[in-house]
Every structure is written in structure tokens, then in C-alpha cells.
Design an enzyme around this catalytic site. Structure first.
Site, mmCIF file in Angstrom:
data_model
loop_
_atom_site.group_PDB
_atom_site.id
_atom_site.type_symbol
_atom_site.label_atom_id
_atom_site.label_comp_id
_atom_site.label_asym_id
_atom_site.label_seq_id
_atom_site.Cartn_x
_atom_site.Cartn_y
_atom_site.Cartn_z
ATOM 1 N N SER A 90 0.871 -1.187 0.000
ATOM 2 C CA SER A 90 0.000 0.000 0.000
ATOM 3 C C SER A 90 0.898 1.223 0.000
ATOM 4 O O SER A 90 2.090 1.146 0.330
ATOM 5 C CB SER A 90 -0.853 -0.022 1.270
ATOM 6 N N LYS A 99 1.388 -3.127 6.290
ATOM 7 C CA LYS A 99 1.772 -3.033 4.877
ATOM 8 C C LYS A 99 3.273 -2.743 4.720
ATOM 9 O O LYS A 99 3.869 -3.101 3.703
ATOM 10 C CB LYS A 99 0.922 -1.979 4.171
ATOM 11 N N TYR A 142 -2.668 -0.634 9.908
ATOM 12 C CA TYR A 142 -2.631 -1.035 8.495
ATOM 13 C C TYR A 142 -1.274 -0.662 7.897
ATOM 14 O O TYR A 142 -0.651 -1.457 7.188
ATOM 15 C CB TYR A 142 -3.777 -0.326 7.780
HETATM 16 N N1 LIG Z 1 -8.831 -0.285 -1.707
HETATM 17 C C1 LIG Z 1 -7.741 0.430 -1.487
HETATM 18 O O1 LIG Z 1 -7.778 1.682 -1.481
HETATM 19 C C2 LIG Z 1 -6.419 -0.251 -1.305
HETATM 20 C C3 LIG Z 1 -5.243 0.538 -1.397
HETATM 21 C C4 LIG Z 1 -4.006 -0.089 -1.241
HETATM 22 C C5 LIG Z 1 -3.947 -1.448 -1.017
HETATM 23 N N2 LIG Z 1 -5.116 -2.179 -0.910
HETATM 24 C C6 LIG Z 1 -4.990 -3.599 -0.650
HETATM 25 O O2 LIG Z 1 -5.521 -4.305 -1.765
HETATM 26 C C7 LIG Z 1 -5.968 -5.593 -1.355
HETATM 27 C C8 LIG Z 1 -7.362 -5.832 -1.870
HETATM 28 O O3 LIG Z 1 -8.239 -4.900 -1.259
HETATM 29 P P1 LIG Z 1 -9.611 -4.431 -1.918
HETATM 30 O O4 LIG Z 1 -9.586 -2.961 -1.887
HETATM 31 O O5 LIG Z 1 -9.861 -5.163 -3.172
HETATM 32 O O6 LIG Z 1 -10.607 -4.899 -0.743
HETATM 33 P P2 LIG Z 1 -11.984 -5.683 -0.747
HETATM 34 O O7 LIG Z 1 -12.501 -5.521 0.636
HETATM 35 O O8 LIG Z 1 -12.830 -5.237 -1.900
HETATM 36 O O9 LIG Z 1 -11.567 -7.193 -1.003
HETATM 37 C C9 LIG Z 1 -10.800 -7.911 -0.068
HETATM 38 C C10 LIG Z 1 -11.092 -9.383 -0.236
HETATM 39 O O10 LIG Z 1 -10.255 -10.066 0.701
HETATM 40 C C11 LIG Z 1 -11.031 -11.051 1.345
HETATM 41 N N3 LIG Z 1 -10.449 -11.348 2.664
HETATM 42 C C12 LIG Z 1 -10.387 -10.554 3.756
HETATM 43 N N4 LIG Z 1 -9.800 -11.191 4.781
HETATM 44 C C13 LIG Z 1 -9.478 -12.422 4.315
HETATM 45 C C14 LIG Z 1 -8.834 -13.547 4.878
HETATM 46 N N5 LIG Z 1 -8.443 -13.588 6.169
HETATM 47 N N6 LIG Z 1 -8.625 -14.642 4.100
HETATM 48 C C15 LIG Z 1 -9.037 -14.637 2.816
HETATM 49 N N7 LIG Z 1 -9.677 -13.631 2.227
HETATM 50 C C16 LIG Z 1 -9.884 -12.516 2.969
HETATM 51 C C17 LIG Z 1 -12.442 -10.488 1.425
HETATM 52 O O11 LIG Z 1 -13.399 -11.506 1.597
HETATM 53 C C18 LIG Z 1 -12.546 -9.760 0.088
HETATM 54 O O12 LIG Z 1 -13.041 -10.606 -0.915
HETATM 55 C C19 LIG Z 1 -5.829 -5.592 0.181
HETATM 56 O O13 LIG Z 1 -4.622 -6.217 0.552
HETATM 57 C C20 LIG Z 1 -5.785 -4.119 0.516
HETATM 58 O O14 LIG Z 1 -5.153 -3.885 1.745
HETATM 59 C C21 LIG Z 1 -6.323 -1.604 -1.066
#
Ligand SMILES: NC(=O)c1ccc[n+]([C@@H]2O[C@H](COP(=O)([O-])OP(=O)(O)OC[C@H]3O[C@@H](n4cnc5c(N)ncnc54)[C@H](O)[C@@H]3O)[C@@H](O)[C@H]2O)c1
Length: 253
Positions: free
Chosen positions: A138, A155, A151
Site C-alpha cells: 500500500s 503493509k 494497516y
Molecule cells: N482499496 C484500497 O484503497 C487499497 C489501497 C491499497 C492497497 N489495498 C490492498 O488491496 C488488497 C485488496 O483490497 P480491496 O480494496 O480489493 O478490498 P476488498 O474488501 O474489496 O476485497 C478484499 C477481499 O479479501 C477477502 N479477505 C479478507 N480477509 C481475508 C482472509 N483472512 N482470508 C481470505 N480472504 C480474505 C475479502 O473476503 C474480500 O473478498 C488488500 O490487501 C488491501 O489492503 C487496497
């Protein structure tokens, strides 16, 4: 011929947001997909959208026995898993003064321990014939954060883990690459929830707001994942790559 033709890619958190976008794009470019999620129904929906080139498996990334079972099932179906995209994650908002101890532990359990287990079983399954691990960091991997400090700590650890997996592969003589990507906001259900919006909210409205320059689409992230999974990035390992619209890479002075 697709850019990742014939690759066999396991993706965690493939039922939503960035993981789902990764799965759809990699499949379009010729990969076989193992869509995993702790919420199996959502992983099944992603796999169904792809069709025959995908299977769905239940995988809570914090449970080691589920990693073992997922790799065994994937190997039975496809023979060898050459790529793992550690994407699943959670986001809990609170400052250091107010975060409950349980929420700190939960954040680290999913976002660090889950990635350690993924890297461990990824390496164990790929050391024989080589492979590739992509970890979801992130923008907070490199920045302090007042309201997402747990977080950010997690990260940062993901980027450190990425470097060490690369170091292990290099010193152990394994043909395994490991890279991280570090996005700012992505317009996914995770970010929408932080804004108090439902998963199907109108994201164009956010793009047009004054904060719009901070948010990319899941496909922008999937494009980088596609590059890192493909052999086009074969000389890149141990790296962490920002995907942040350049917002944190300049000084005003
Ligand atoms: N959305 C953002 O702004 C953003 C920015 C930087 C990084 N990220 C990272 O990107 C990745 C995806 O996030 P997203 O935004 O698509 O979120 P999201 O909430 O849309 O999807 C996350 C998915 O992970 C699954 N999940 C959560 N905990 C779990 C576990 N213990 N085991 C298996 N599956 C699990 C959930 O069921 C969901 O399907 C994450 O690692 C998040 O930290 C997101």
C-alpha cells in the site's frame, strides 16, 4: 497469445475489488486462475465469470491448514502453481490512542501473518520448478498514517517480507521472483466502506470529487499485477512499485 498464457495463478481475496479485477484480467491474458477467498461464494462468482480456465477454493489466509489444502487442490487440478498473488487484506480505521488491542492483532494477523503463510507455502510449492509471488502492499507501506497506523505497520511488513523472500530465493538458488505493489486508494468495496458507501456505489462520483486524484480503478492495479506476473518483468524481483498517481513523489519547494 496472451501475455500470461499458460501460467497458473492462485489469487487470494479474489472475490472482491482488486483481487477480482486481477483474476479477470490475468484470465483474459491466458492464465489459469485459482480464485480463493475466505468468502467462497464470492470466489465462485469470480471463477464463474471466467469459465473453464478458473476454479474457486475456500482460503482464509490466516489458517495454515487451509493454505496446505488449497495448494494441494490446485496442484491436483493444474499440476503446478507457478504464481501466487497475495491480495486479500483488511482495513480497520483508528488512531494509535484509540485502536483496540484486538483490532491491532486482527490487522496484523490478516495483513502480515496471512502474507507470511502465503509466501511460505508459495515458496515451498514453487521451489521445485520456479515461480513468482506478488504481494499487495500500500502507499502506507512507506508513509506514516494517523488513522490507519496498524494497516500502515502491516503493509510496511509486507514490503519487508517481499525483500526477504527475494533474498531467500537468491541465496537458496530458487528461480522464484517476489515483488510488491503499493497503491494509494483503489475504488473497491474496501475504500467505499470507509466512506460509509455500499459496495455498488457510483465510483465516478468519487473520481470527480476533489479527492478523485487519489483513487484509481481496480483495473489500474490489475494492469501492474499483469506486468509483474508476466515474463515481461522477468528481471524485476525484491521491488516495491508505487501506483499512486505520483502524489507522494514530489516536493512543492
Ligand atoms: N482499496 C484500497 O484503497 C487499497 C489501497 C491499497 C492497497 N489495498 C490492498 O488491496 C488488497 C485488496 O483490497 P480491496 O480494496 O480489493 O478490498 P476488498 O474488501 O474489496 O476485497 C478484499 C477481499 O479479501 C477477502 N479477505 C479478507 N480477509 C481475508 C482472509 N483472512 N482470508 C481470505 N480472504 C480474505 C475479502 O473476503 C474480500 O473478498 C488488500 O490487501 C488491501 O489492503 C487496497
Amino acid at each position: 497469445m496472451g501475455r500470461v498464457e499458460g501460467k497458473v495463478v492462485m489469487i487470494t481475496g479474489a472475490g472482491s475489488g482488486a483481487g477480482r479485477a486481477d483474476a479477470l484480467m490475468l484470465a483474459r491474458e491466458g492464465a489459469k486462475i485459482i480464485a480463493t477467498d475466505q468468502n467462497l461464494e464470492t470466489a465462485q462468482a469470480t471463477a464463474a465469470e471466467i469459465g473453464e480456465a478458473a476454479i474457486a477454493l475456500p482460503l482464509n489466509i490466516t489458517k495454515e491448514d487451509e493454505w496446505v489444502a488449497a495448494f494441494a487442490a490446485a496442484r491436483e487440478k493444474f499440476g503446478y502453481v507457478d504464481t501466487l498473488v497475495n491480495n486479500a487484506g483488511i482495513l480497520i480505521q483508528a488512531s494509535i490512542e484509540y485502536m483496540a488491542f484486538e483490532d491491532w492483532q486482527k490487522t496484523l494477523n490478516v495483513n502480515v501473518t496471512g502474507y507470511y503463510l502465503g509466501c511460505k507455502h508459495g515458496v515451498l510449492n514453487m521451489k521445485e520448478k520456479g515461480g513468482n509471488i506478488v504481494n499487495m502492499g500500500s502507499v502506507t507501506s512507506h508513509l506514516g498514517s494517523p488513522n490507519y497506523f496498524a494497516y500502515a505497520a502491516a503493509k510496511s511488513a509486507v514490503v519487508s517480507l517481499t525483500r526477504s523472500v527475494n533474498a531467500h530465493a537468491k541465496t537458496g538458488g530458487y528461480a522464484i521472483r517476489c515483488n510488491a505493489l503499493c497503491p494509494d486508494g483503489i475504488l473497491t468495496p474496501m475504500v467505499l466502506a470507509q466512506m460509509g458507501l455500499p459496495p455498488d456505489a457510483d465510483v465516478e462520483m468519487i473520481k470527480q470529487s476533489p479527492m478523485g486524484h487519489r483513487f484509481c480503478y481496480p483495473e489500474d492495479v490489475a494492469n501492474l499485477v499483469l506486468f509483474l506476473v508476466s515474463d515481461e518483468s522477468r528481471f524485476i524481483s525484491g521491488a516495491d512499485i508505487a501506483i499512486d498517481n505520483g502524489n507522494f513523489r514530489f516536493s512543492e519547494f
